[in-house]
Design an enzyme around this catalytic site. Sequence first.
Site, PDB file in Angstrom:
ATOM      1  N   LEU D 224       0.768  -1.116  -0.032  1.00 24.43           N
ATOM      2  CA  LEU D 224       0.076  -0.056   0.116  1.00 24.43           C
ATOM      3  C   LEU D 224       0.957   1.262  -0.075  1.00 24.43           C
ATOM      4  CD1 LEU D 224      -3.087   0.673   0.310  1.00 24.43           C
ATOM      5  CD2 LEU D 224      -2.525   1.019   2.836  1.00 24.43           C
ATOM      6  N   ASP D 225       0.504   2.184  -0.962  1.00 24.45           N
ATOM      7  CA  ASP D 225       1.210   3.596  -0.898  1.00 24.45           C
ATOM      8  C   ASP D 225       2.566   3.395  -1.243  1.00 24.45           C
ATOM      9  OD1 ASP D 225      -1.346   4.469  -0.039  1.00 24.45           O
ATOM     10  OD2 ASP D 225      -0.776   5.034   1.973  1.00 24.45           O
TER      11      ASP D 225
END
Lengths: 282, 282, 282, 282
Positions: D224-225
């Site tokens: 994520l991210d």
Amino acid sequence: MLILKLSCPDQHGIVAKIANYIASHNGNLLEFNQFTNTFDSKFFARLEIDTADIDVEINSFITGFNVLGEALKAEWHFRHSPFKLRTVILVTKTTHCLNEILWRTSESDLPLEITSIIGNRDHCQAIAEKEGIPFHHIDMDGDQKNDGFQQIAQILRDEEVQLGILARFMQILPNWFCDEFSGKLINIHHSFLPAFIGANPYRQAYNRGVKLIGATCHYVTADLDAGPIIEQEVKRVLHSHSPQDLMRLGRDCERSALARGIRYHAYDRTIIDGNRAIVFED
Amino acid sequence: MLILKLSCPDQHGIVAKIANYIASHNGNLLEFNQFTNTFDSKFFARLEIDTADIDVEINSFITGFNVLGEALKAEWHFRHSPFKLRTVILVTKTTHCLNEILWRTSESDLPLEITSIIGNRDHCQAIAEKEGIPFHHIDMDGDQKNDGFQQIAQILRDEEVQLGILARFMQILPNWFCDEFSGKLINIHHSFLPAFIGANPYRQAYNRGVKLIGATCHYVTADLDAGPIIEQEVKRVLHSHSPQDLMRLGRDCERSALARGIRYHAYDRTIIDGNRAIVFED
Amino acid sequence: MLILKLSCPDQHGIVAKIANYIASHNGNLLEFNQFTNTFDSKFFARLEIDTADIDVEINSFITGFNVLGEALKAEWHFRHSPFKLRTVILVTKTTHCLNEILWRTSESDLPLEITSIIGNRDHCQAIAEKEGIPFHHIDMDGDQKNDGFQQIAQILRDEEVQLGILARFMQILPNWFCDEFSGKLINIHHSFLPAFIGANPYRQAYNRGVKLIGATCHYVTADLDAGPIIEQEVKRVLHSHSPQDLMRLGRDCERSALARGIRYHAYDRTIIDGNRAIVFED
Amino acid sequence: MLILKLSCPDQHGIVAKIANYIASHNGNLLEFNQFTNTFDSKFFARLEIDTADIDVEINSFITGFNVLGEALKAEWHFRHSPFKLRTVILVTKTTHCLNEILWRTSESDLPLEITSIIGNRDHCQAIAEKEGIPFHHIDMDGDQKNDGFQQIAQILRDEEVQLGILARFMQILPNWFCDEFSGKLINIHHSFLPAFIGANPYRQAYNRGVKLIGATCHYVTADLDAGPIIEQEVKRVLHSHSPQDLMRLGRDCERSALARGIRYHAYDRTIIDGNRAIVFED
């Protein structure tokens, strides 16, 4: 909440007098931006006043200011917040500026109530209809031009319009029109003024080989492209960019410069000072 | 001209009281920036006061403000303008930030009087000598570190320094030092905080493949890299840029963020509010 | 490492021919930027060639390219890297651009060997002496102007100068001078061209109330302020900025636009194409 | 016109081989961007090939490249131009990114054919209907989440989607989903990554007192991210900006970073290289 903007000849004690008036009625200052132009001794200010605890009716508070305002030989304006400015958008063919304003209005980024969209072409009619906003197609070719502007003026009067946005409206305005709606008309010019005045600025920019192109949001005056500038925006140009690419990048400049310019105007962050505009930025 | 900056708990009528005090002594406000943080009801203001017509001695005017300042439970500061801040610059090896400050000082872009340059390495000594500024080489390796900071503190005290600039000074400051000179130390961090805290931010940035790199100018607090941010600057990164290119671009970010940060501080445009800095930009 | 830049009329197979030549001598391409202007069918390219494994002398490799270059009707240029361009800086009074170039040269940001600094005033003499660079004060007032340019030209010839930088040199160059050193002279203009051509651009900008000011780095041609633009830079203007503030902000624009422009030129990232400059940015 | 992008281990003569192949079929190179990462000896290139005079069928030309591509151990991709990418947009509540993509698609700024809009809330349904694009409301709360992603995956498969845009889609994607559509999913993160990872980045940014906020457009990976960054954008923050103002400014960052990121991806200007993205900007 009230917004007050004011300009007047400078003298000692203006801030004290204004602040005393507000304090005397138990208003509270949330933001006070003041600037004195020492070149020509002019005083400019914008205030945000919390009126929750105020001890009179708002309208009495506003009219009560007249004595001071006149004593200061000021021009001033109060605006209740929240508010929506009654607005007409003028367009020709291109849709990007119109779409930007509509979207920001729907997001409450811009405090506008759009009463009409007027086009000298009908390219934007479908967009207006989707949004449920009346669209007036006013043909202005050839000798219909003066009649056209009379019709537009009548719409602005009938709808008690507070703001007219020229969203890539490709018509030169007659002087009487500029005068009647002075200070209420905002234009987006598709160049970084004062460079590339006149027709086809993107082609001019390409030919000159500039490395930045831009757009300029300004108040409309009878002197074309010379009105007080509210906001400008630039983007970087590469050698591989064609004139079409410059137009594409330019559209982005136009959208953001126009949106910010409208926002500054709507929230009374602008004060016109000759051919310059004071802008209390946020 | 006097600059006044002030912060205090919000209440009604503060602007009126301050403006009345100024007007009562025939001062004239040239610029008044005020902002109330409605989240925690704090009032912040910065004023530029023309004192040409003032009816008392400047120092009496300043001390006379104490009554009001204390009544408002304010923190405030007056500064006579023009002025020069007594400043020490701390460096290690790199010269770009030092050179920027020296050049801007010589151009009167920054109102500084640089009393000393202190280096824990001697790389910048030649530059100091060219400019005729005393250079103190204080070795801080290993267990000389605490002694070194004692020596630096003594220089800051002896020279009655108003500002210490950490111009890429690669040493972690002890808490007692941060406390003693709280609000008087400005650092330039070579990343866009809070990204890339810690060592080698340009290598970190390269590895992460960011498209913008930056630098951050902030007040120094005991909590490393977490002090109130005054200014930040970014530059665009291309895929062809090596970590060395990022360092090169980063140097430009550091120079301009630091220069603007110092300028804001020097002209009393900053007010520290917890771990945030209010900055009245110009 | 070799840098090759080349322009020629477009035809099929140019890249293949060039790449074949390089591969045939076991060179390795590190970076190849190519662009065809389809409006007028011109081909532009810049190559970085790793010559570590090349199977002939570098100079033979370079002269061996002549056959292909001529067959393509090209203009081309090889540059050995690392290198230093023999450079003369021309100045009048202001020091910011000169200081910027000197600092970047000392940091190896700019690959220059500065052989002389020439001033029609002596304001920059002290800086030159600090750096140990010869300074020539050549008075050019009144009817000394033509003699002055003859002297400057002689210095440029004697020192086999590859680049002349007009670092706020406030003299209009005679046509013969522009012609003799065509493509070797870079100027920094203190406005965002083509806006505010002529004298006092910052005052013009203030009067017009623009919201962005800028600077333009361009090749010098006999047509004043109309040479091919290499780089431009802008900064935001606030209503509170005086003309003096615009000059201060403008100096920052000038420094960075000039530094980037010189860098592009020095690393052969520019190709002049009529009154436009192709710039392969980095 | 054909666009070719290609990456492979570096070796001598790659450009020559590719250019020879194109020239041998009478193709003409319009733009050739090549870059070798010398840290890990990887070769990256993007070519625009004018195929007007090509001497075989386009598809034969493309398949004929296989021999060379495999010999180079390359990954490569040809794209016919003009083209439209089959695209699905995933949304939750906010409309600004969706509106930006729709508008740019209608203006031909983005070469997309939007086959569906999918929302885990129904806030964007009205917009989809206005545009005549099918809207799928897929509830993903609680234990419906896995089913929801199965349904989305089926839509992407059925519609042979080439690009999935997460236009502020507030759901964490399961690993199998990221893997199946690897390289085809673009997200807009509402912070300047890697700063402010996680929830409420604008509130985090406000609390930290940053002077610039931003948005990041990146490829989606299971981490994520942390996917390869395609584009980033920042805007300046003032002390007077509330967290709501940061959200407003952030929306503008998100719109422009996402639009540019999609454009780079669509025109094959991106090549994923581990957790970095090579971007041949225009």
